[in-house]
Design a protein around this motif. Structure first.
Motif, PDB file in Angstrom:
ATOM      1  N   UNK A 189       0.919  -1.037   0.102  1.00 42.32           N
ATOM      2  CA  UNK A 189       0.140   0.083   0.091  1.00 42.32           C
ATOM      3  C   UNK A 189       1.005   1.305  -0.084  1.00 42.32           C
ATOM      4  N   UNK A 190       0.749   2.186  -0.872  1.00 37.36           N
ATOM      5  CA  UNK A 190       1.800   3.162  -1.060  1.00 37.36           C
ATOM      6  C   UNK A 190       1.093   4.276  -1.792  1.00 37.36           C
ATOM      7  N   UNK A 191       1.612   5.551  -1.388  1.00 38.14           N
ATOM      8  CA  UNK A 191       1.104   6.730  -2.019  1.00 38.14           C
ATOM      9  C   UNK A 191       1.448   6.924  -3.155  1.00 38.14           C
ATOM     10  N   UNK A 192       0.556   7.726  -4.032  1.00 44.12           N
ATOM     11  CA  UNK A 192       0.561   7.856  -5.434  1.00 44.12           C
ATOM     12  C   UNK A 192       1.991   8.286  -6.055  1.00 44.12           C
ATOM     13  N   UNK A 193       2.717   9.102  -5.119  1.00 45.11           N
ATOM     14  CA  UNK A 193       3.610   9.721  -5.601  1.00 45.11           C
ATOM     15  C   UNK A 193       4.726   8.834  -5.851  1.00 45.11           C
ATOM     16  N   UNK A 194       4.831   7.517  -5.032  1.00 45.60           N
ATOM     17  CA  UNK A 194       5.713   6.474  -5.063  1.00 45.60           C
ATOM     18  C   UNK A 194       5.900   6.080  -6.642  1.00 45.60           C
ATOM     19  N   UNK A 195       4.853   5.941  -7.355  1.00 48.18           N
ATOM     20  CA  UNK A 195       5.223   5.797  -8.776  1.00 48.18           C
ATOM     21  C   UNK A 195       4.768   6.790  -9.834  1.00 48.18           C
ATOM     22  N   UNK A 196       4.424   8.097  -9.235  1.00 47.21           N
ATOM     23  CA  UNK A 196       4.242   9.126 -10.184  1.00 47.21           C
ATOM     24  C   UNK A 196       4.968  10.553  -9.648  1.00 47.21           C
ATOM     25  N   UNK A 197       6.104  10.377  -9.292  1.00 52.78           N
ATOM     26  CA  UNK A 197       6.610  11.623  -8.351  1.00 52.78           C
ATOM     27  C   UNK A 197       6.645  12.773  -9.106  1.00 52.78           C
ATOM     28  N   UNK A 198       6.643  13.024 -10.354  1.00 52.61           N
ATOM     29  CA  UNK A 198       6.483  14.136 -11.099  1.00 52.61           C
ATOM     30  C   UNK A 198       5.363  15.127 -10.881  1.00 52.61           C
ATOM     31  N   UNK A 199       4.205  14.388 -10.454  1.00 53.39           N
ATOM     32  CA  UNK A 199       2.943  14.973 -10.442  1.00 53.39           C
ATOM     33  C   UNK A 199       2.714  15.671  -9.010  1.00 53.39           C
ATOM     34  N   UNK A 200       2.611  16.785  -8.685  1.00 54.49           N
ATOM     35  CA  UNK A 200       2.648  17.388  -7.613  1.00 54.49           C
ATOM     36  C   UNK A 200       1.547  17.114  -6.913  1.00 54.49           C
ATOM     37  N   UNK A 201       0.395  17.012  -7.466  1.00 53.80           N
ATOM     38  CA  UNK A 201      -0.954  16.823  -6.706  1.00 53.80           C
ATOM     39  C   UNK A 201      -0.903  15.582  -6.086  1.00 53.80           C
ATOM     40  N   UNK A 202      -0.092  14.489  -6.165  1.00 51.90           N
ATOM     41  CA  UNK A 202      -0.164  13.442  -5.568  1.00 51.90           C
ATOM     42  C   UNK A 202       0.516  13.389  -3.910  1.00 51.90           C
ATOM     43  N   UNK A 203       1.247  14.543  -3.862  1.00 46.63           N
ATOM     44  CA  UNK A 203       1.937  14.577  -2.415  1.00 46.63           C
ATOM     45  C   UNK A 203       1.073  15.149  -1.450  1.00 46.63           C
ATOM     46  N   UNK A 204      -0.103  15.553  -1.461  1.00 50.28           N
ATOM     47  CA  UNK A 204      -0.946  16.001  -0.430  1.00 50.28           C
ATOM     48  C   UNK A 204      -2.299  15.206  -0.618  1.00 50.28           C
ATOM     49  N   UNK A 205      -2.319  14.095  -1.382  1.00 50.44           N
ATOM     50  CA  UNK A 205      -3.461  13.310  -1.469  1.00 50.44           C
ATOM     51  C   UNK A 205      -3.503  12.428  -0.070  1.00 50.44           C
ATOM     52  N   UNK A 206      -4.635  12.511   0.643  1.00 46.69           N
ATOM     53  CA  UNK A 206      -4.513  11.727   1.850  1.00 46.69           C
ATOM     54  C   UNK A 206      -5.877  10.868   1.967  1.00 46.69           C
ATOM     55  N   UNK A 207      -6.605  10.551   0.864  1.00 44.17           N
ATOM     56  CA  UNK A 207      -7.571   9.687   0.893  1.00 44.17           C
ATOM     57  C   UNK A 207      -7.474   8.884  -0.583  1.00 44.17           C
ATOM     58  N   UNK A 208      -6.383   8.366  -1.015  1.00 41.19           N
ATOM     59  CA  UNK A 208      -6.300   7.853  -2.322  1.00 41.19           C
ATOM     60  C   UNK A 208      -4.899   7.003  -2.027  1.00 41.19           C
ATOM     61  N   UNK A 209      -4.727   5.892  -2.553  1.00 43.36           N
ATOM     62  CA  UNK A 209      -3.404   5.079  -2.502  1.00 43.36           C
ATOM     63  C   UNK A 209      -3.420   4.174  -3.667  1.00 43.36           C
ATOM     64  N   UNK A 210      -2.178   3.823  -3.890  1.00 45.71           N
ATOM     65  CA  UNK A 210      -1.994   2.403  -4.706  1.00 45.71           C
ATOM     66  C   UNK A 210      -2.006   1.340  -3.984  1.00 45.71           C
ATOM     67  N   UNK A 211      -2.653   0.138  -4.470  1.00 48.74           N
ATOM     68  CA  UNK A 211      -2.340  -1.258  -4.117  1.00 48.74           C
ATOM     69  C   UNK A 211      -1.565  -1.876  -5.008  1.00 48.74           C
ATOM     70  N   UNK A 212      -0.316  -2.161  -4.633  1.00 51.00           N
ATOM     71  CA  UNK A 212       0.565  -2.770  -5.714  1.00 51.00           C
ATOM     72  C   UNK A 212       1.008  -1.503  -6.415  1.00 51.00           C
ATOM     73  N   UNK A 213       1.187  -1.708  -7.821  1.00 49.04           N
ATOM     74  CA  UNK A 213       1.466  -0.614  -8.636  1.00 49.04           C
ATOM     75  C   UNK A 213       0.280  -0.286  -9.622  1.00 49.04           C
ATOM     76  N   UNK A 214      -0.880  -1.262  -9.571  1.00 42.57           N
ATOM     77  CA  UNK A 214      -2.013  -1.198 -10.521  1.00 42.57           C
ATOM     78  C   UNK A 214      -3.216  -0.896 -10.379  1.00 42.57           C
TER      79      UNK A 214
END
Length: 645
Positions: free
Chosen positions: A545-570
């Protein structure tokens, strides 16, 4: 490094990624370093650079301080993608030595683990990112009950590891706005490693080199496929044999997939005695009936032995309890939520063998299949068995004990740098029953996952903490969110529960049962995919279970999302964590399949007001990856359900 004010600035490609605080700055108003000299109650601050020299391997800096009696020696040793930084007081030494960082200079902050906050964290509050709230933990260390790690990382891909096995005081924006403060309290130098990378994911990998990666998953496959039921939130200590069995029968009748029924606190005759009280007239019959329904049976246990228990007297007479640090001739006296107690000293071979014999006896005589360990292994007021042992060693001893027994998917609370390699399921600290606790629980899973503990489970679905039971909406949404995490852990029955604050019965309706069951079944549908992530995490430490910026580090919107995540990569999870029937969803770069509608949506944008009635848990499958079809097949029932609606 600024000579006039002793401010350390770390840059990558000319851009600041980490910067110490500056006492002269209005933004931070804190020194880079300060300390409390031995024998003094006041603080002394580092002020300016007296001298600096380079020996071809390390930079040595001597700093002036606000008290001319003392100076501070800094040693910076660079290596690829990092540098070691050691601070030591010159003179009489220090009882506390602290470093301070300007949080704003590094972007957003993450890491830490379970966070103590002024808003009742970690129970009902967990800031994500950390700078979205404040944190103050004055007992941050290996002996803490909270799951913590001395590792922090930032959205600018810097990271900080503090190499200590002692207690620290950690303040993130609490003692001073926008300042992260880390104070060791053992009189030793402050040893830090600063990481500098391209992405936060790479910083995490740097910490893994130090902490280690899981060599196994403690939970067998079947525990990732359904839920475990634990009696705590349903009964608290009011549990009885009759009530426990009636609860199990009702849940069995619902058909909700489960693998274990676990009896929590409330069964011991005295805390520390492994005998049942009068509320359980025939424990063997209880265990047998649970087995007959097709489930394993689990039992709550603790290393705390209350002073009025028979086992306390036995352990005390034989020297099997941790000794008092102030008077080693006496047992260490601890206070926990169930009274005054001693702690079994696991470093004493005879004490450990005796304690294990208690557990083995329950398994052989009753057929108990496993245990929920709910305890501390050490306390700050205690002395170790031998002088060469520290608090961190007792974490390892606790892990070795637990590794002999089935933890039934509820895991154990073993932490601090190095215990990541043991591969335990990590169970969150207790949560309340409101939306704030549901949100804190999901934030905390992200925090724990990104400090090296991939096999995480939230606190029991619906929460507890002695609060009124969750509303239907909280209970269902919690189950739906937990279904999109590695493991599920249940207690409050969707058929109904007693409100122990009033003594009244709370009945949930048939839809609650149906939606709860659907959530657990969805988790089962995803279990092959989840187990593939478990296999990858073993040996690599990659979070499940990981934050979206783990796989999408260039997208600044992903760094403050607190109610979404990636389960695995996909699989992108966007469950509803508040009282709402729609929500905004951020889709990162690429194309994303909606299993409810069958549509494929382009990413790197917001989807506004996505419909999410109580029967819908928004989630999206990443297109054009190896796992796309597997996930589409696993979630095909969602589209059929949407068509029926």
């Amino acid at each position: 490094m600024d000579r006039a004010t002793l401010r350390l600035t770390t840059k990558r490609l000319g851009k600041v990624v980490l910067q110490s605080a500056d006492a002269a700055s209005a933004a931070t108003a804190a020194p880079s370093f300060d300390f409390r000299p031995t024998g003094s109650s006041g603080w002394v601050s580092a002020t300016s650079v007296r001298s600096a020299s380079w020996d071809g391997r390390a930079l040595s800096v001597v700093a002036n301080t606000s008290n001319p009696v003392y100076s501070l020696l800094l040693t910076l040793t660079p290596a690829q993608d990092r540098y070691a930084l050691t601070a030591a007081v010159q003179g009489t030494g220090a009882t506390q030595l602290a470093a301070h960082y300007d949080m704003n200079a590094s972007g957003h902050w993450y890491g830490h683990g379970e966070a103590s906050t002024p808003n009742n964290g970690p129970y009902t509050d967990q800031p994500w990112p950390l700078d979205s709230g404040t944190v103050l933990d004055e007992a941050f260390g290996p002996a803490a009950y909270e799951m913590t790690e001395p590792f922090w990382f930032t959205s600018k891909a810097s990271g900080l590891f503090i190499d200590t096995t002692s207690t620290m005081t950690v303040s993130l924006g609490e003692a001073k706005d926008n300042v992260a403060g880390f104070a060791v309290t053992d009189g030793q130098p402050l040893r830090q490693t600063v990481f500098v990378e391209e992405t936060p994911k790479q910083v995490y990998a740097d910490y893994q080199e130090i902490a280690g990666t899981p060599q196994k998953s403690d939970a067998p496959d079947y525990q990732y496929q359904s839920t475990v039921w634990n009696s705590w939130a349903q009964f608290y200590t009011n549990v009885t044999q009759a009530g426990f069995l009636d609860w199990a029968r009702q849940l069995h009748a619902t058909g909700i997939p489960a693998h274990t029924f676990s009896l929590d606190d409330g069964w011991m005759s005295k805390y520390g005695d492994f005998t049942f009280n009068a509320k359980f007239p025939d424990p063997k019959a209880m265990v047998d009936e649970v087995h007959a329904m097709g489930y394993n049976f689990g039992l709550w246990v603790t290393l705390w032995l209350n002073n009025d228990s028979q086992n306390y007297q036995v352990a005390r007479a034989n020297g099997w309890l941790l000794k008092s640090a102030s008077d080693p001739s006496q047992p260490c006296a601890v206070r926990w939520w169930n009274g005054n107690a001693g702690i079994v000293d696991l470093a004493n071979p005879a004490a450990r063998a005796w304690y294990e014999s208690q557990l083995d006896g329950l398994m052989s005589s009753l057929g108990v299949n496993g245990f929920k360990f709910d305890t501390r292994f050490f306390d700050l007021g205690c002395a170790p068995y031998t002088s060469d042992l520290g608090m961190e060693d007792y974490q390892a001893l606790g892990a070795e004990l637990a590794d002999k027994y089935d933890l039934q998917g509820m895991g154990i609370r073993v932490h601090w740098t190095g215990n990541q390699s043991r591969g335990f399921v990590t169970r969150e600290i207790d949560k309340g029953t409101g939306w704030d606790s549901l949100q804190a629980g999901m934030h905390q899973l992200l925090a724990l996952s990104t400090v090296g503990h991939p096999f995480v489970t939230s606190d029991m679905i619906g929460g507890s903490l002695g609060q009124a039971p969750p509303t239907k909406q909280v209970l269902v949404r919690w189950a739906q969110a937990a279904a999109l995490t590695p493991l599920m852990y249940s207690s409050t029955a969707p058929t109904g529960v007693t409100d122990w604050t009033t003594g009244r019965q709370v009945a949930y309706d048939a839809e609650t049962v149906q939606l709860y069951k659907a959530a657990v079944e969805r988790h089962g549908d995803l279990s092959d995919y989840i187990l593939a992530q478990v296999r990858r995490a073993v040996g690599t430490g990659e979070p499940i279970m990981k934050p979206l910026f783990w796989e999408f580090p260039e997208e600044q919107a992903t760094y403050t999302l607190d109610d979404q995540w990636l389960l695995g990569d996909s699989l992108l999870a966007a469950p509803v964590l508040e009282q709402a029937t729609s929500r905004d969803v951020y889709l990162p770069e690429g194309r994303w399949y909606d299993p409810y509608t069958g549509q494929t949506l382009r990413g790197e944008r917001w989807v506004r007001d996505y419909p999410a009635p109580l029967s819908v848990t928004p989630m999206f499958v990443r297109e054009r990856v190896a796992e796309t079809q597997q996930l589409k097949d696993a979630l095909s029932g969602l589209r059929q359900g949407a068509e029926r609606r």
